[in-house]
Design a protein around this motif. Structure first.
Motif, mmCIF file in Angstrom:
data_model
loop_
_atom_site.group_PDB
_atom_site.id
_atom_site.type_symbol
_atom_site.label_atom_id
_atom_site.label_comp_id
_atom_site.label_asym_id
_atom_site.label_seq_id
_atom_site.Cartn_x
_atom_site.Cartn_y
_atom_site.Cartn_z
ATOM 1 N N SER A 123 38.360 36.237 42.762
ATOM 2 C CA SER A 123 39.087 34.967 42.722
ATOM 3 C C SER A 123 38.133 33.779 42.728
ATOM 4 C CB SER A 123 40.049 34.859 43.907
ATOM 5 O OG SER A 123 39.348 34.864 45.128
ATOM 6 N N ALA A 124 36.866 34.007 43.042
ATOM 7 C CA ALA A 124 35.872 32.930 42.984
ATOM 8 C C ALA A 124 35.526 32.590 41.540
ATOM 9 C CB ALA A 124 34.604 33.340 43.737
ATOM 10 N N PHE A 125 35.881 33.494 40.602
ATOM 11 C CA PHE A 125 35.638 33.276 39.177
ATOM 12 C C PHE A 125 36.981 32.930 38.535
ATOM 13 C CE2 PHE A 125 32.368 36.070 40.689
ATOM 14 C CZ PHE A 125 31.215 35.681 40.018
ATOM 15 N N ARG A 126 37.191 31.676 38.247
ATOM 16 C CA ARG A 126 38.495 31.218 37.762
ATOM 17 C C ARG A 126 38.965 31.972 36.521
ATOM 18 N NH1 ARG A 126 42.422 31.090 36.280
ATOM 19 N NH2 ARG A 126 43.924 29.478 35.754
ATOM 20 N N THR A 127 38.082 32.304 35.603
ATOM 21 C CA THR A 127 38.507 32.891 34.332
ATOM 22 C C THR A 127 38.681 34.407 34.380
ATOM 23 O OG1 THR A 127 36.171 32.925 33.673
ATOM 24 C CG2 THR A 127 37.498 31.069 32.930
ATOM 25 N N LEU A 128 38.501 35.034 35.530
ATOM 26 C CA LEU A 128 38.679 36.487 35.631
ATOM 27 C C LEU A 128 40.135 36.887 35.836
ATOM 28 C CD1 LEU A 128 35.679 37.892 37.734
ATOM 29 C CD2 LEU A 128 36.135 38.148 35.296
ATOM 30 N N PHE A 129 41.023 35.914 35.965
ATOM 31 C CA PHE A 129 42.430 36.215 36.224
ATOM 32 C C PHE A 129 43.000 37.175 35.179
ATOM 33 C CE2 PHE A 129 46.991 35.499 35.976
ATOM 34 C CZ PHE A 129 47.371 35.455 37.299
ATOM 35 N N CYS A 142 41.689 36.624 47.371
ATOM 36 C CA CYS A 142 41.920 35.413 48.175
ATOM 37 C C CYS A 142 42.106 35.771 49.642
ATOM 38 C CB CYS A 142 43.155 34.675 47.662
ATOM 39 S SG CYS A 142 42.930 33.846 46.074
ATOM 40 N N MET A 143 42.799 36.890 49.894
ATOM 41 C CA MET A 143 43.039 37.295 51.270
ATOM 42 C C MET A 143 41.741 37.710 51.958
ATOM 43 S SD MET A 143 45.166 37.308 53.637
ATOM 44 C CE MET A 143 46.511 36.796 52.586
#
Length: 355
Positions: A123-129, A142-143
């Motif tokens: 989640s620290a990498f925005r484009t990995l979603f 995130c948890m």
């Protein structure tokens, strides 16, 4: 607040966890399996907003179960061990199954992603979603970050005055309400999977629990705990969100304007709600315990359910709803008893069953 009994499991919080778990299942079933829920569709289709409830609940329940501990003075290692066994083993198994069976990334890409995925920091990498399983496991990432911060956040909040906590909470709420408006106004990247904003929701959950002692014997608390009042809150919430779903763009964080106050009221209302019948309480507790596995089981539920429909040559809306629910429950029970439950026993063995 009865701090001396903080190890007792709260049935009301278990019930709340089940409610948001079912909501996200219905949301996914409508999206991935074309299930139709009639007049509830507007409410079901914005089920992703229940992740705010999940993070608030996590902060609230962790603050309750760790109320007597000062983590920075020595309890943090035990806390991290418990969270590790609760999250990572099943997450790793599901991630590996996804990569092997469903994932479309190349061997080189998966090898490059491996350290990030194993650690759970995607989640620290925005484009990995949109890469691999991250559209579904972002919340775990995130948890993990929330759990890393919890000992510090818990102890700092504990050291604050009641007034200081309330001011701090108001600031966090203001940020969460303004952020989606800024995102929409300036057409920024989505903040839905942002660990920063999810951590704010998590901290609000901690702050909510700290307010309980000041509300315990008030008239408003006695009213909020009435079953009919709780049902009325849920009904108003469903109607409000369903109406708003037709007005607001599909930006799930914008629904924080409804979700934050609604989830806060429900958390406070359901806190310490118990079932008189122990059998019902046991069922609720067990369903809550498998909620994490139930969520992760959905990675495979829709694919398996579609294959079953092709085999039996029968289709229909009710069949799709009940078939997908059955498949998801079956997979989640396998995950829970094959992975989660043994891990819990291992943790108890080496820690003497402590918290």
């Amino acid at each position: 607040m009865d701090r001396g009994n903080s190890n007792r499991r709260l049935a009301g919080l278990d019930l709340f966890r089940i409610m948001i778990t079912v909501w996200v299942f219905l949301f996914h079933s409508e999206m991935h399996f074309q299930c139709d829920y009639g007049i509830l569709n507007p409410f079901i289709r914005i089920g992703a907003m229940d992740m705010s409830a999940f993070f608030m609940l996590s902060g609230f329940s962790l603050a309750y179960s760790n109320a007597e501990k000062t983590h920075l003075s020595g309890d943090s290692l035990n806390f991290y061990k418990k969270r590790f066994f609760a999250i990572y083993p099943l997450y790793w198994v599901v991630s590996a199954l996804y990569v092997i069976w469903i994932g479309k990334e190349t061997f080189t890409q998966n090898l490059l992603l491996l350290p990030v995925e194993v650690l759970g920091v995607q989640s620290a990498f925005r484009t990995l979603f949109a890469v691999s399983h991250n559209s579904g496991t972002w919340f775990i990432s995130c948890m993990v970050i929330c759990y890393i911060l919890f000992p510090l956040a818990h102890d700092v909040i504990d050291s604050m005055t009641a007034k200081g906590r309330r001011i701090f909470g108001m600031i966090l709420v203001m940020i969460l309400l303004l952020a989606p408006l800024i995102e929409s106004k300036f057409d920024l990247g989505a903040i839905y999977d942002s660990p920063f904003f999810r951590c704010l929701e998590f901290i609000i959950g901690i702050l909510l629990l700290k307010e309980i002692p000041y509300m315990e014997n008030t008239k408003i608390m006695k009213v909020l705990r009435q079953p009919l009042v709780i049902l009325l809150q849920i009904f108003i919430f469903i109607v409000s969100v369903s109406i708003a779903a037709r007005i607001l763009p599909r930006n799930y964080m914008l629904f924080s304007w409804i979700g934050l106050p609604a989830f806060s009221f429900l958390l406070v209302s359901l806190y310490r709600i118990d079932f008189k019948r122990k059998r019902i309480q046991a069922v609720v507790s067990r369903l809550s315990a498998i909620s994490y596995a139930f969520y992760l089981a959905q990675f495979f539920t829709w694919r398996i359910s579609k294959k079953i429909l092709l085999i039996i040559h029968i289709d229909g809306n009710l069949l799709r709803i009940f078939l997908s629910l059955f498949v998801c429950m079956a997979i989640s029970l396998i995950f829970y008893y094959a992975i989660e439950f043994p891990c819990k026993n291992i943790l108890k063995k080496y820690r003497g069953g402590g918290q």
